[in-house]
Design a protein around this motif. Structure first.
Motif, PDB file in Angstrom:
ATOM      1  N   GLY A 220       0.793  -1.238   0.000  1.00 13.54           N
ATOM      2  CA  GLY A 220       0.000   0.000   0.000  1.00 13.54           C
ATOM      3  C   GLY A 220       0.823   1.284   0.000  1.00 13.54           C
ATOM      4  O   GLY A 220       0.280   2.367   0.212  1.00 13.54           O
ATOM      5  N   VAL A 221       2.134   1.156  -0.242  1.00 15.08           N
ATOM      6  CA  VAL A 221       2.969   2.367  -0.318  1.00 15.08           C
ATOM      7  C   VAL A 221       2.629   3.105  -1.618  1.00 15.08           C
ATOM      8  O   VAL A 221       2.501   2.477  -2.676  1.00 15.08           O
ATOM      9  CB  VAL A 221       4.481   2.000  -0.287  1.00 15.08           C
ATOM     10  N   ALA A 222       2.492   4.424  -1.527  1.00 15.14           N
ATOM     11  CA  ALA A 222       2.161   5.223  -2.720  1.00 15.14           C
ATOM     12  C   ALA A 222       3.437   5.792  -3.346  1.00 15.14           C
ATOM     13  O   ALA A 222       4.468   5.901  -2.669  1.00 15.14           O
ATOM     14  CB  ALA A 222       1.227   6.366  -2.321  1.00 15.14           C
ATOM     15  N   ALA A 223       3.352   6.144  -4.598  1.00 15.51           N
ATOM     16  CA  ALA A 223       4.442   6.822  -5.330  1.00 15.51           C
ATOM     17  C   ALA A 223       5.781   6.116  -5.127  1.00 15.51           C
ATOM     18  O   ALA A 223       6.782   6.745  -4.780  1.00 15.51           O
ATOM     19  CB  ALA A 223       4.536   8.289  -4.878  1.00 15.51           C
ATOM     20  N   THR A 224       5.805   4.799  -5.353  1.00 15.91           N
ATOM     21  CA  THR A 224       7.044   4.048  -5.114  1.00 15.91           C
ATOM     22  C   THR A 224       8.086   4.370  -6.196  1.00 15.91           C
ATOM     23  O   THR A 224       7.725   4.685  -7.329  1.00 15.91           O
ATOM     24  CB  THR A 224       6.786   2.520  -5.134  1.00 15.91           C
ATOM     25  N   SER A 225       9.338   4.272  -5.819  1.00 15.31           N
ATOM     26  CA  SER A 225      10.400   4.392  -6.823  1.00 15.31           C
ATOM     27  C   SER A 225      11.604   3.572  -6.376  1.00 15.31           C
ATOM     28  O   SER A 225      11.700   3.171  -5.204  1.00 15.31           O
ATOM     29  CB  SER A 225      10.782   5.856  -7.048  1.00 15.31           C
ATOM     30  N   GLU A 226      12.485   3.330  -7.344  1.00 14.75           N
ATOM     31  CA  GLU A 226      13.682   2.533  -7.055  1.00 14.75           C
ATOM     32  C   GLU A 226      14.852   3.173  -7.774  1.00 14.75           C
ATOM     33  O   GLU A 226      14.691   3.635  -8.897  1.00 14.75           O
ATOM     34  CB  GLU A 226      13.459   1.118  -7.592  1.00 14.75           C
ATOM     35  N   ARG A 227      15.987   3.223  -7.116  1.00 14.82           N
ATOM     36  CA  ARG A 227      17.176   3.702  -7.841  1.00 14.82           C
ATOM     37  C   ARG A 227      18.369   2.821  -7.496  1.00 14.82           C
ATOM     38  O   ARG A 227      18.437   2.236  -6.395  1.00 14.82           O
ATOM     39  CB  ARG A 227      17.461   5.169  -7.528  1.00 14.82           C
ATOM     40  N   LEU A 285      41.127  -0.202   1.864  1.00 16.53           N
ATOM     41  CA  LEU A 285      40.480  -0.987   0.804  1.00 16.53           C
ATOM     42  C   LEU A 285      39.365  -0.195   0.165  1.00 16.53           C
ATOM     43  O   LEU A 285      38.754   0.669   0.812  1.00 16.53           O
ATOM     44  CB  LEU A 285      39.881  -2.257   1.424  1.00 16.53           C
ATOM     45  N   SER A 286      39.091  -0.506  -1.108  1.00 15.92           N
ATOM     46  CA  SER A 286      37.990   0.159  -1.798  1.00 15.92           C
ATOM     47  C   SER A 286      37.349  -0.845  -2.767  1.00 15.92           C
ATOM     48  O   SER A 286      38.018  -1.368  -3.644  1.00 15.92           O
ATOM     49  CB  SER A 286      38.519   1.378  -2.555  1.00 15.92           C
ATOM     50  N   PHE A 287      36.064  -1.114  -2.569  1.00 15.54           N
ATOM     51  CA  PHE A 287      35.325  -2.044  -3.430  1.00 15.54           C
ATOM     52  C   PHE A 287      34.237  -1.293  -4.180  1.00 15.54           C
ATOM     53  O   PHE A 287      33.473  -0.547  -3.546  1.00 15.54           O
ATOM     54  CB  PHE A 287      34.584  -3.106  -2.591  1.00 15.54           C
ATOM     55  N   PRO A 288      34.094  -1.545  -5.506  1.00 14.45           N
ATOM     56  CA  PRO A 288      32.894  -1.010  -6.157  1.00 14.45           C
ATOM     57  C   PRO A 288      31.685  -1.749  -5.574  1.00 14.45           C
ATOM     58  O   PRO A 288      31.782  -2.927  -5.237  1.00 14.45           O
ATOM     59  CB  PRO A 288      33.102  -1.371  -7.636  1.00 14.45           C
ATOM     60  N   ALA A 289      30.557  -1.043  -5.439  1.00 17.97           N
ATOM     61  CA  ALA A 289      29.389  -1.672  -4.802  1.00 17.97           C
ATOM     62  C   ALA A 289      28.102  -1.163  -5.427  1.00 17.97           C
ATOM     63  O   ALA A 289      28.056  -0.048  -5.962  1.00 17.97           O
ATOM     64  CB  ALA A 289      29.396  -1.367  -3.301  1.00 17.97           C
ATOM     65  N   GLU A 290      27.065  -1.999  -5.385  1.00 14.78           N
ATOM     66  CA  GLU A 290      25.760  -1.613  -5.932  1.00 14.78           C
ATOM     67  C   GLU A 290      24.639  -2.038  -4.998  1.00 14.78           C
ATOM     68  O   GLU A 290      24.561  -3.202  -4.576  1.00 14.78           O
ATOM     69  CB  GLU A 290      25.552  -2.248  -7.308  1.00 14.78           C
ATOM     70  N   VAL A 291      23.789  -1.065  -4.714  1.00 18.10           N
ATOM     71  CA  VAL A 291      22.679  -1.265  -3.779  1.00 18.10           C
ATOM     72  C   VAL A 291      21.431  -0.642  -4.405  1.00 18.10           C
ATOM     73  O   VAL A 291      21.536   0.344  -5.143  1.00 18.10           O
ATOM     74  CB  VAL A 291      23.044  -0.567  -2.428  1.00 18.10           C
ATOM     75  N   LEU A 292      20.263  -1.237  -4.161  1.00 20.43           N
ATOM     76  CA  LEU A 292      19.009  -0.629  -4.618  1.00 20.43           C
ATOM     77  C   LEU A 292      18.370   0.128  -3.465  1.00 20.43           C
ATOM     78  O   LEU A 292      18.321  -0.391  -2.343  1.00 20.43           O
ATOM     79  CB  LEU A 292      18.031  -1.708  -5.104  1.00 20.43           C
ATOM     80  N   ILE A 293      17.916   1.337  -3.747  1.00 17.33           N
ATOM     81  CA  ILE A 293      17.194   2.114  -2.734  1.00 17.33           C
ATOM     82  C   ILE A 293      15.740   2.204  -3.206  1.00 17.33           C
ATOM     83  O   ILE A 293      15.468   2.770  -4.273  1.00 17.33           O
ATOM     84  CB  ILE A 293      17.769   3.544  -2.587  1.00 17.33           C
ATOM     85  N   VAL A 294      14.852   1.610  -2.429  1.00 19.01           N
ATOM     86  CA  VAL A 294      13.431   1.598  -2.791  1.00 19.01           C
ATOM     87  C   VAL A 294      12.699   2.522  -1.817  1.00 19.01           C
ATOM     88  O   VAL A 294      12.919   2.457  -0.599  1.00 19.01           O
ATOM     89  CB  VAL A 294      12.867   0.162  -2.713  1.00 19.01           C
TER      90      VAL A 294
END
Ligand SMILES: C[S@@+](CC[C@H](N)C(=O)[O-])C[C@H]1O[C@@H](n2cnc3c(N)ncnc32)[C@H](O)[C@@H]1O
Length: 301
Positions: A220-227, A285-294
């Motif tokens: 029931g969340v409105a105006a959802t988005s993901e990046r 140390l440095s790692f490339p990383a990918e996360v989804l923000i919903v």
């Protein structure tokens, strides 16, 4: 007494609740054992995942004087970072079902003298707050472990004020995240993992784009988005210290490593240290990383 016995024998627990209860008990056991290590490595974790915290703060529109809930806070992040941002007129509450995690978060809040941060023991699907309490709800790397993500997001929505924002961070695919796979792939050569049970609690449960967003909509969340957040996990630590951190913090890894002989453990450590060299940077140390923000909003009243 007779009456009580007669009443008690009629109590029926639905199968679905039983499964949820069993899953919840497992969660408590697993994360309780991890809690001391999460507390030990808290500072470096805060540093490494600061970009994710920042993204959640932006997407949940957190600013001074806001009332914020951090669900599955573990030993206190992102709640403790948010406490600095919202100031003395704001308040942040962190919840986690594992008492040892909550105690660790409280210790840190006390150590820092924070008066606007508090922590409560609670599962995400049963929050101890009245409806319409918070202006923002966040959760960093939590929802993938919930027994029922949709019920939990619905419960987060209940405690959110109309118009308030909700934002959660989950890992994108494992092969985009060497922070995880470098060590995991090497360990896998020694101890194979059983094939994953579809949709069971796991760090990469919501790696597929759109999956968590669909749960948000269903709840029931409105105006959802993901990046997609692409960033670097930077840690001012040596390769050896990183190996210690990874092998201590992951319950899966600890369980597997416990089966290793001394010789295997030494070999693995040597291989891991070698495989991590490409990620050595000037100061650690440095790692490339990918996360989804919903994220999304509770519909205005
Ligand atoms: C990966 S840790 C994340 C901790 C912290 N948010 C961070 O980013 O450092 C996941 C946390 O989820 C919590 N958790 C697991 N199942 C949960 C549930 N059903 N409801 C709320 N929290 C849960 C665990 O106890 C654990 O502290």
């Amino acid at each position: 007494m007779k009456n009580l016995a007669a009443k008690t024998s009629r109590i029926e627990i639905p199968i679905t609740s039983l499964t949820l209860m069993q899953q919840n008990t497992e969660v408590i056991n697993q994360w309780s054992e991890s809690a001391p290590y999460w507390e030990k490595h808290r500072e470096i974790m805060r540093e490494m995942f600061a970009p994710v915290t920042q993204a959640l703060i932006e997407d949940a529109e957190i600013a001074r004087r806001r009332a914020v809930l951090d669900v599955a806070t573990g030993p206190g992040e992102p709640a403790l970072t948010i406490a600095d941002l919202i100031g003395s007129e704001g308040k942040v509450v962190g919840t986690d079902p594992v008492p040892e995690m909550v105690e660790a978060a409280r210790r840190e809040a006390h150590r820092r003298g924070l008066r606007n941060a508090s922590f409560e023991v609670a599962f995400a699907n049963d929050l101890p707050f009245p409806a319409n309490t918070f202006e923002a709800v966040v959760s960093r790397f939590g929802v993938m472990f919930f027994a029922s993500p949709v019920d939990s997001v619905r419960e987060c929505l209940r405690v959110l004020k109309p118009g308030g924002k909700i934002a959660m961070a989950v890992w994108h695919f494992a092969d985009k995240n060497p922070f995880h796979y470098v060590v995991a792939q090497l360990v896998e050569q020694y101890v194979k993992s059983p094939p994953p049970v579809p949709d069971s609690p796991d760090a990469f449960r919501f790696a597929s784009p759109g999956k968590l967003q669909a749960i948000f909509s269903e709840a029931g969340v409105a105006a959802t988005s993901e990046r997609l957040l692409q960033f670097s996990i930077r840690a001012a630590i040596s390769v050896k210290s990183f190996w210690t951190l990874r092998s201590e913090m992951s319950e899966k890894l600890r369980t597997k490593l416990a089966t290793f002989s001394k010789q295997q453990a030494a070999e693995l450590k040597r291989d891991v240290i070698e495989a991590l060299r490409p990620y050595s940077a000037n100061r650690g140390l440095s790692f490339p990383a990918e996360v989804l923000i919903v994220s999304g909003r509770k519909a205005p009243a």
